[in-house]
Write a protein that holds these residues in place. Structure first.
Motif, PDB file in Angstrom:
ATOM      1  N   GLY A  90       0.818  -1.211   0.000  1.00 29.94           N
ATOM      2  CA  GLY A  90       0.000   0.000   0.000  1.00 29.94           C
ATOM      3  C   GLY A  90       0.848   1.255   0.000  1.00 29.94           C
ATOM      4  O   GLY A  90       0.532   2.237  -0.690  1.00 29.94           O
ATOM      5  N   LYS A  91       1.941   1.233   0.763  1.00 29.91           N
ATOM      6  CA  LYS A  91       2.846   2.391   0.817  1.00 29.91           C
ATOM      7  C   LYS A  91       3.456   2.671  -0.550  1.00 29.91           C
ATOM      8  O   LYS A  91       3.582   3.831  -0.974  1.00 29.91           O
ATOM      9  N   GLU A  92       3.803   1.589  -1.257  1.00 30.23           N
ATOM     10  CA  GLU A  92       4.391   1.736  -2.598  1.00 30.23           C
ATOM     11  C   GLU A  92       3.365   2.347  -3.565  1.00 30.23           C
ATOM     12  O   GLU A  92       3.701   3.262  -4.329  1.00 30.23           O
ATOM     13  N   TYR A  93       2.149   1.856  -3.517  1.00 34.50           N
ATOM     14  CA  TYR A  93       1.099   2.418  -4.376  1.00 34.50           C
ATOM     15  C   TYR A  93       0.841   3.877  -4.023  1.00 34.50           C
ATOM     16  O   TYR A  93       0.634   4.725  -4.910  1.00 34.50           O
ATOM     17  N   ALA A 103      -3.825   1.575  -3.567  1.00 36.95           N
ATOM     18  CA  ALA A 103      -3.377   1.791  -2.181  1.00 36.95           C
ATOM     19  C   ALA A 103      -4.517   1.436  -1.220  1.00 36.95           C
ATOM     20  O   ALA A 103      -4.304   0.760  -0.203  1.00 36.95           O
ATOM     21  N   VAL A 104      -5.726   1.883  -1.566  1.00 38.20           N
ATOM     22  CA  VAL A 104      -6.893   1.550  -0.740  1.00 38.20           C
ATOM     23  C   VAL A 104      -7.082   0.037  -0.678  1.00 38.20           C
ATOM     24  O   VAL A 104      -7.340  -0.541   0.389  1.00 38.20           O
ATOM     25  N   LYS A 105      -6.939  -0.614  -1.818  1.00 39.18           N
ATOM     26  CA  LYS A 105      -7.101  -2.066  -1.885  1.00 39.18           C
ATOM     27  C   LYS A 105      -6.068  -2.775  -1.004  1.00 39.18           C
ATOM     28  O   LYS A 105      -6.399  -3.721  -0.263  1.00 39.18           O
ATOM     29  N   ALA A 106      -4.826  -2.330  -1.084  1.00 34.12           N
ATOM     30  CA  ALA A 106      -3.758  -2.958  -0.300  1.00 34.12           C
ATOM     31  C   ALA A 106      -3.978  -2.740   1.198  1.00 34.12           C
ATOM     32  O   ALA A 106      -3.807  -3.662   2.008  1.00 34.12           O
ATOM     33  N   TYR A 107      -4.361  -1.519   1.577  1.00 32.27           N
ATOM     34  CA  TYR A 107      -4.578  -1.243   3.004  1.00 32.27           C
ATOM     35  C   TYR A 107      -5.818  -1.993   3.529  1.00 32.27           C
ATOM     36  O   TYR A 107      -5.878  -2.353   4.713  1.00 32.27           O
ATOM     37  N   ARG A 111      -5.380   3.774   5.190  1.00 35.35           N
ATOM     38  CA  ARG A 111      -6.448   3.740   4.183  1.00 35.35           C
ATOM     39  C   ARG A 111      -7.193   5.073   4.158  1.00 35.35           C
ATOM     40  O   ARG A 111      -7.626   5.536   3.092  1.00 35.35           O
ATOM     41  N   ALA A 112      -7.324   5.724   5.327  1.00 30.86           N
ATOM     42  CA  ALA A 112      -7.974   7.036   5.383  1.00 30.86           C
ATOM     43  C   ALA A 112      -7.205   8.055   4.554  1.00 30.86           C
ATOM     44  O   ALA A 112      -7.796   8.886   3.848  1.00 30.86           O
ATOM     45  N   ALA A 113      -5.882   7.987   4.609  1.00 24.74           N
ATOM     46  CA  ALA A 113      -5.060   8.914   3.833  1.00 24.74           C
ATOM     47  C   ALA A 113      -5.294   8.712   2.340  1.00 24.74           C
ATOM     48  O   ALA A 113      -5.413   9.682   1.568  1.00 24.74           O
ATOM     49  N   ALA A 114      -5.383   7.433   1.904  1.00 25.10           N
ATOM     50  CA  ALA A 114      -5.617   7.145   0.488  1.00 25.10           C
ATOM     51  C   ALA A 114      -7.026   7.554   0.079  1.00 25.10           C
ATOM     52  O   ALA A 114      -7.241   8.095  -1.016  1.00 25.10           O
TER      53      ALA A 114
END
Length: 584
Positions: free
Chosen positions: A397-400, A409-413, A430-433
């Motif tokens: 998620g961090k990489e995305y 990123a949302v999907k990964a988190y 996930r909130a940040a994304a």
């Protein structure tokens, strides 16, 4: 080739074991094999049809019986029972009276006549809610033939006859509805109801004691008073002096029930092997799957789940073959579900509870099904937890996020949250994304979840405040920032104080930001008063007194600022432009 007498004996035996359909087949063959018309065979087949509630067929055979032997009292019993089942009370009364004329000691006729009188009295005192008028419509059958939902049903003469019987016995519908699903469709059609709209058990272990199971004759639930009034009493086939086969069957059933009762006593005493032996004895004497269901309970209590399952599978197979009551088969499936539930095989337990409900729907089994479904969902969530996989998802998620690929990123988190639901970072990240995707309400919910998991997680407070500012909920944003400041001072020694202060200034500035640069004091005042907090402050009598005092003595305002509550309110008014506008 079997003789008529041999076929009759087979029919009698089938009737005694409640295999009414099979009995009908034997009596039909016996009628065909008879060299002369035999009134007893028609009488016996009429009894079978009555037991199956096929009253029109029962009446046809009873009439043929009386035609062959008009002086035989029992033939009129059959006609009376068939007419009673059809709801033709006057004809039923007439036939029972005729039977008593021929034989004043005819007990069945006396009881039948009493039943007719009870139904007649019941009808007089009970409203039919318009059913009589509905079923008296001469075009009723034709209307149902024209309706696509019911037209094929009208090809069944027995169903048509049943509908016609409701003209004189509308109350009979209530007792037939549960036994014939087609009637529900027909009633819905007549009433204009759309049946396609959405529809809206004990512990998970086997019962500690087997409930006293009933024999074939006893296992049916006690009929309601109305059901008793609208159906003829059970009857036996006639033997014409040859009762040996029926007597043997009755003796076998009695002996089987005695063995079952002994088995139940042994079961309650936790003597399971001895109980199993008694249930086996009962099964050998008479084929009733009640005995197999009881045997499975004893095997279950021994912890012999595999054997219990085999017994229950046998009960289902034998039950199908013997045309056992669907409620007994439902009980077999339910006990399979109990066994699987006890072994924590929730998927199989759910499967067999569903099968049980398909046979017979009860609140008890439905509750067990829902409980298993909830436990399975919880089990699947717990089995999915994996800290190592969660960390992999976090890094992904961090990489995305770094690549500005917010959806992935949302999907990964989200995967991180599933793998580590107690880790507050997953929700905060996930909130940040989500905020980047302008999904601010969802971002706020994730921040609140992160704070719930870790109340000292300052970053979650800051992300929540940022999202609140984005949706212009400035008052709540400032409240969130106040909480963030307290937590930051407590756990981080004020490490995030600068960021908190910047967000506070942003929230305050944007809260009272003028739409244009050239705003008159009156316009500023009017706009500021639209803010609920400003309006409340200006209506506060204490603040009104302080502001009035400040007009004459500006230095007094500084003195009041020493009070933290007053200071906070004055700062709000300053930010809103009220004090600057009115008191400079």
């Amino acid at each position: 080739m079997s003789t008529a007498d041999e076929l009759k004996q087979k029919g009698n035996a089938a009737f005694a074991s409640k295999d009414f359909t099979g009995a009908i087949e034997y009596f039909t063959e016996a009628i065909a094999a008879s060299t002369t018309p035999n009134h007893v065979l028609y009488s016996n087949r009429s009894a079978c049809y009555t037991s199956l509630k096929q009253f029109q067929e029962a009446l046809n055979d009873a009439q043929q019986c009386v035609k062959i032997n008009p002086d035989w009292s029992k033939g009129y019993n059959r006609m009376g029972a068939a007419h009673l089942g059809l709801g033709d009370l006057d004809d039923a009364e007439s036939n029972y009276k005729k039977a008593l004329e021929l034989d004043s000691n005819n007990k069945a006729a006396s009881e039948g006549l009493e039943q007719v009188h009870r139904v007649q009295e019941s009808r007089k005192s009970r409203p039919d809610f318009g059913m009589t008028e509905m079923f008296s419509d001469p075009n009723l059958i034709e209307k149902l033939r024209q309706n696509p939902k019911t037209k094929d049903m009208m090809n069944d003469p027995s169903l048509v006859a049943k509908l016609q019987s409701y003209k004189s016995n509308p109350q009979g519908l209530s007792s037939d509805l549960m036994g014939d699903p087609r009637l529900m469709t027909i009633m819905a059609t007549l009433l204009g109801i759309d049946l396609n709209m959405p529809d809206l058990n004990q512990s998970n272990s086997m019962p500690k004691e087997p409930k006293e199971e009933q024999t074939s004759e006893q296992q049916k639930p006690e009929p309601t008073k109305e059901e008793k009034n609208t159906e003829p009493e059970p009857m036996d086939v006639d033997q014409e002096g040859d009762n040996e086969g029926e007597d043997e069957t009755a003796k076998a059933i009695a002996a089987a029930d005695a063995a079952k009762a002994e088995g139940n006593k042994l079961y309650k005493s936790h003597k399971f092997d001895e109980a199993i032996a008694e249930y086996n004895k009962a099964w050998d004497l008479h084929k009733d799957i009640t005995y197999l269901n009881n045997r499975s309970a004893a095997e279950f209590e021994k912890g012999d789940f595999e054997t219990a399952m085999n017994t229950l599978n046998e009960a289902v197979e034998q039950g199908r073959e013997l045309r056992a009551d669907y409620k007994l088969i439902a009980k077999s499936f339910a006990r399979m579900g109990n066994a699987y539930s006890k072994q924590k095989n929730l998927k199989k337990a759910i499967e067999y509870y569903q099968k049980s409900l398909t046979e017979h729907r009860t609140a008890d089994i439905l509750t067990k099904l829902r409980t298993c479904e909830k436990e399975l969902k919880k089990q699947e969530i717990e089995e999915y937890i994996n800290p190592e996989k969660a960390e992999e998802a976090r890094l992904e998620g961090k990489e995305y996020f770094t690549k500005s690929d917010w959806p992935n990123a949302v999907k990964a988190y989200t995967e991180m949250i599933k793998r580590a639901p107690e880790d507050a970072r997953g929700y905060s990240n996930r909130a940040a994304a989500l905020a980047k995707l302008m999904s601010f309400p969802e971002a706020i919910k994730d921040c609140e979840k992160a704070i719930e998991k870790d109340p000292n997680f300052v970053r979650a407070y800051l992300r929540k405040a940022t999202a609140q500012i984005a949706i212009k909920d400035f008052v709540k944003a400032l409240e969130t920032l106040e909480e963030a400041k307290k937590k930051d001072d407590e756990v981080n020694n004020g490490a995030s104080s600068n960021e908190i202060m910047k967000l506070q200034m942003k929230a305050t500035q944007e809260r009272f930001q003028a739409p244009t640069g050239n705003e008159t004091p009156e316009e500023t005042y009017k706009r500021a008063m639209q803010d609920p907090e400003v309006a409340a402050i200006m209506q506060d009598p204490v603040m009104q007194s302080i502001l009035q005092q400040a007009q004459n003595d500006p230095a007094a305002l500084q003195e009041h600022m020493k009070n933290p509550e007053i200071s906070k309110k004055i700062q709000v008014l300053v930010s809103a432009g009220i004090i600057r506008t009115g008191y400079r």
